[in-house]
Design a protein around this motif. Structure first.
Motif, PDB file in Angstrom:
ATOM      1  N   ARG A   1       6.293 -39.331   9.690  1.00  0.00           N
ATOM      2  CA  ARG A   1       6.229 -38.004   9.064  1.00  0.00           C
ATOM      3  C   ARG A   1       5.101 -37.984   8.036  1.00  0.00           C
ATOM      4  N   ILE A   2       4.270 -36.953   8.147  1.00  0.00           N
ATOM      5  CA  ILE A   2       3.200 -36.790   7.169  1.00  0.00           C
ATOM      6  C   ILE A   2       3.265 -35.378   6.602  1.00  0.00           C
ATOM      7  N   ASP A   3       2.830 -35.227   5.354  1.00  0.00           N
ATOM      8  CA  ASP A   3       2.801 -33.909   4.730  1.00  0.00           C
ATOM      9  C   ASP A   3       1.364 -33.379   4.721  1.00  0.00           C
ATOM     10  N   LYS A   4       1.160 -32.249   4.055  1.00  0.00           N
ATOM     11  CA  LYS A   4      -0.162 -31.616   4.035  1.00  0.00           C
ATOM     12  C   LYS A   4      -1.226 -32.519   3.400  1.00  0.00           C
ATOM     13  N   ILE A   5      -0.836 -33.225   2.372  1.00  0.00           N
ATOM     14  CA  ILE A   5      -1.816 -34.090   1.702  1.00  0.00           C
ATOM     15  C   ILE A   5      -2.190 -35.257   2.607  1.00  0.00           C
ATOM     16  N   ASP A   6      -1.190 -35.878   3.248  1.00  0.00           N
ATOM     17  CA  ASP A   6      -1.485 -36.955   4.197  1.00  0.00           C
ATOM     18  C   ASP A   6      -2.401 -36.448   5.307  1.00  0.00           C
ATOM     19  N   ARG A   7      -2.104 -35.257   5.822  1.00  0.00           N
ATOM     20  CA  ARG A   7      -2.926 -34.683   6.896  1.00  0.00           C
ATOM     21  C   ARG A   7      -4.365 -34.507   6.418  1.00  0.00           C
ATOM     22  N   ARG A   8      -4.534 -34.019   5.193  1.00  0.00           N
ATOM     23  CA  ARG A   8      -5.876 -33.816   4.647  1.00  0.00           C
ATOM     24  C   ARG A   8      -6.595 -35.161   4.472  1.00  0.00           C
ATOM     25  N   ILE A   9      -5.866 -36.175   3.998  1.00  0.00           N
ATOM     26  CA  ILE A   9      -6.444 -37.516   3.871  1.00  0.00           C
ATOM     27  C   ILE A   9      -6.947 -37.994   5.226  1.00  0.00           C
ATOM     28  N   LEU A  10      -6.113 -37.844   6.250  1.00  0.00           N
ATOM     29  CA  LEU A  10      -6.483 -38.297   7.596  1.00  0.00           C
ATOM     30  C   LEU A  10      -7.676 -37.521   8.139  1.00  0.00           C
ATOM     31  N   GLU A  11      -7.697 -36.201   7.909  1.00  0.00           N
ATOM     32  CA  GLU A  11      -8.834 -35.402   8.368  1.00  0.00           C
ATOM     33  C   GLU A  11     -10.128 -35.869   7.699  1.00  0.00           C
ATOM     34  N   CYS A  12     -10.079 -36.100   6.396  1.00  0.00           N
ATOM     35  CA  CYS A  12     -11.276 -36.550   5.675  1.00  0.00           C
ATOM     36  C   CYS A  12     -11.736 -37.920   6.169  1.00  0.00           C
ATOM     37  N   LEU A  13     -10.797 -38.836   6.357  1.00  0.00           N
ATOM     38  CA  LEU A  13     -11.177 -40.180   6.798  1.00  0.00           C
ATOM     39  C   LEU A  13     -11.674 -40.194   8.235  1.00  0.00           C
ATOM     40  N   GLN A  14     -11.170 -39.279   9.066  1.00  0.00           N
ATOM     41  CA  GLN A  14     -11.692 -39.210  10.439  1.00  0.00           C
ATOM     42  C   GLN A  14     -13.135 -38.727  10.445  1.00  0.00           C
ATOM     43  N   GLN A  15     -13.480 -37.879   9.506  1.00  0.00           N
ATOM     44  CA  GLN A  15     -14.852 -37.376   9.430  1.00  0.00           C
ATOM     45  C   GLN A  15     -15.792 -38.389   8.792  1.00  0.00           C
ATOM     46  N   ASP A  16     -15.282 -39.171   7.816  1.00  0.00           N
ATOM     47  CA  ASP A  16     -16.118 -40.152   7.132  1.00  0.00           C
ATOM     48  C   ASP A  16     -15.239 -41.289   6.637  1.00  0.00           C
ATOM     49  N   GLY A  17     -15.121 -42.329   7.453  1.00  0.00           N
ATOM     50  CA  GLY A  17     -14.291 -43.477   7.100  1.00  0.00           C
ATOM     51  C   GLY A  17     -14.865 -44.307   5.972  1.00  0.00           C
ATOM     52  N   GLY A  18     -16.083 -44.014   5.544  1.00  0.00           N
ATOM     53  CA  GLY A  18     -16.718 -44.768   4.476  1.00  0.00           C
ATOM     54  C   GLY A  18     -16.530 -44.163   3.098  1.00  0.00           C
ATOM     55  N   LEU A  19     -15.716 -43.113   3.003  1.00  0.00           N
ATOM     56  CA  LEU A  19     -15.473 -42.518   1.692  1.00  0.00           C
ATOM     57  C   LEU A  19     -14.845 -43.536   0.754  1.00  0.00           C
ATOM     58  N   THR A  20     -15.288 -43.518  -0.498  1.00  0.00           N
ATOM     59  CA  THR A  20     -14.602 -44.345  -1.489  1.00  0.00           C
ATOM     60  C   THR A  20     -13.270 -43.678  -1.814  1.00  0.00           C
ATOM     61  N   ASN A  21     -12.375 -44.422  -2.414  1.00  0.00           N
ATOM     62  CA  ASN A  21     -11.088 -43.837  -2.803  1.00  0.00           C
ATOM     63  C   ASN A  21     -11.294 -42.687  -3.785  1.00  0.00           C
ATOM     64  N   GLN A  22     -12.260 -42.831  -4.695  1.00  0.00           N
ATOM     65  CA  GLN A  22     -12.552 -41.777  -5.665  1.00  0.00           C
ATOM     66  C   GLN A  22     -12.998 -40.500  -4.945  1.00  0.00           C
ATOM     67  N   GLU A  23     -13.920 -40.633  -3.997  1.00  0.00           N
ATOM     68  CA  GLU A  23     -14.402 -39.463  -3.245  1.00  0.00           C
ATOM     69  C   GLU A  23     -13.279 -38.823  -2.444  1.00  0.00           C
ATOM     70  N   LEU A  24     -12.464 -39.654  -1.798  1.00  0.00           N
ATOM     71  CA  LEU A  24     -11.344 -39.140  -1.012  1.00  0.00           C
ATOM     72  C   LEU A  24     -10.360 -38.404  -1.912  1.00  0.00           C
ATOM     73  N   ALA A  25     -10.030 -38.995  -3.047  1.00  0.00           N
ATOM     74  CA  ALA A  25      -9.086 -38.364  -3.982  1.00  0.00           C
ATOM     75  C   ALA A  25      -9.586 -36.995  -4.420  1.00  0.00           C
ATOM     76  N   GLU A  26     -10.877 -36.887  -4.715  1.00  0.00           N
ATOM     77  CA  GLU A  26     -11.452 -35.603  -5.127  1.00  0.00           C
ATOM     78  C   GLU A  26     -11.352 -34.571  -4.007  1.00  0.00           C
ATOM     79  N   ARG A  27     -11.606 -35.002  -2.770  1.00  0.00           N
ATOM     80  CA  ARG A  27     -11.570 -34.063  -1.633  1.00  0.00           C
ATOM     81  C   ARG A  27     -10.166 -33.553  -1.331  1.00  0.00           C
ATOM     82  N   VAL A  28      -9.159 -34.381  -1.576  1.00  0.00           N
ATOM     83  CA  VAL A  28      -7.786 -33.957  -1.246  1.00  0.00           C
ATOM     84  C   VAL A  28      -7.016 -33.452  -2.460  1.00  0.00           C
TER      85      VAL A  28
END
Length: 161
Positions: free
Chosen positions: A7-34
């Motif tokens: 089970r995933i929620d909206k935030i998990d889904r957004r995390i997965l979408e961002c990482l599928q587009q750019d798996g090289g995001l730093t945690n800081q960049e990912l956190a800002e995007r979601v």
């Protein structure tokens, strides 16, 4: 054999979408995007990894720039449908670096569908004649060659989860 759904929620889904587009995001960049702070974002990513949702992060390469300009779709028929034949075939195919994908299929006059990426027809011929057709049980081969990649995605459609 069915996999247990995660089970995933909206935030998990957004995390997965961002990482599928750019798996090289730093945690800081990912956190800002979601819209999370870094610590909760990292906890969520780790939980998704531990649950087996995130398998690994990879770098996609442009095959033509590396001289890998021939992509072949290969349909394979097996002589007998017994587990030992299939296991041996699958083991041998996994050893071929040119094979990017291998599917056990139904609905065709074939048992497997392979996707191979090679530099040219000479290398394809060597792969086919000296390795694939020599695997015990292979009784038929039909090859098609990709003229153009029309859709070539790696990201999954997360709107359904």
């Amino acid at each position: 054999m069915s996999e247990k759904l995660v089970r995933i929620d909206k935030i998990d889904r957004r995390i997965l979408e961002c990482l599928q587009q750019d798996g090289g995001l730093t945690n800081q960049e990912l956190a800002e995007r979601v819209g999370l702070s870094p610590s909760p974002c990292l906890r969520r990513v780790r939980a998704l990894e531990e649950a087996g949702v995130i398998l690994k992060r990879v770098t996609l390469l442009e095959r033509k720039k590396l001289g890998l300009s021939l992509t072949a779709i290969i349909l394979i028929s097996m002589d007998r449908h017994i587990p030992e034949r299939f296991e041996e075939f699958q083991k041998r195919i996994e050893e071929c670096p040119e094979i990017q994908e291998c599917y056990l299929i139904t609905g065709h006059d074939a048992d497997y569908m392979l996707k191979a990426v090679v530099p040219d027809m000479d290398v394809f011929q060597e792969l086919l004649l000296n390795r694939i057709t020599r695997i015990p049980g292979v009784s038929g081969v039909h090859s098609s060659f990709v003229l153009r990649r029309v859709v070539d995605k790696t990201d999954l459609p997360l709107g359904y989860v």
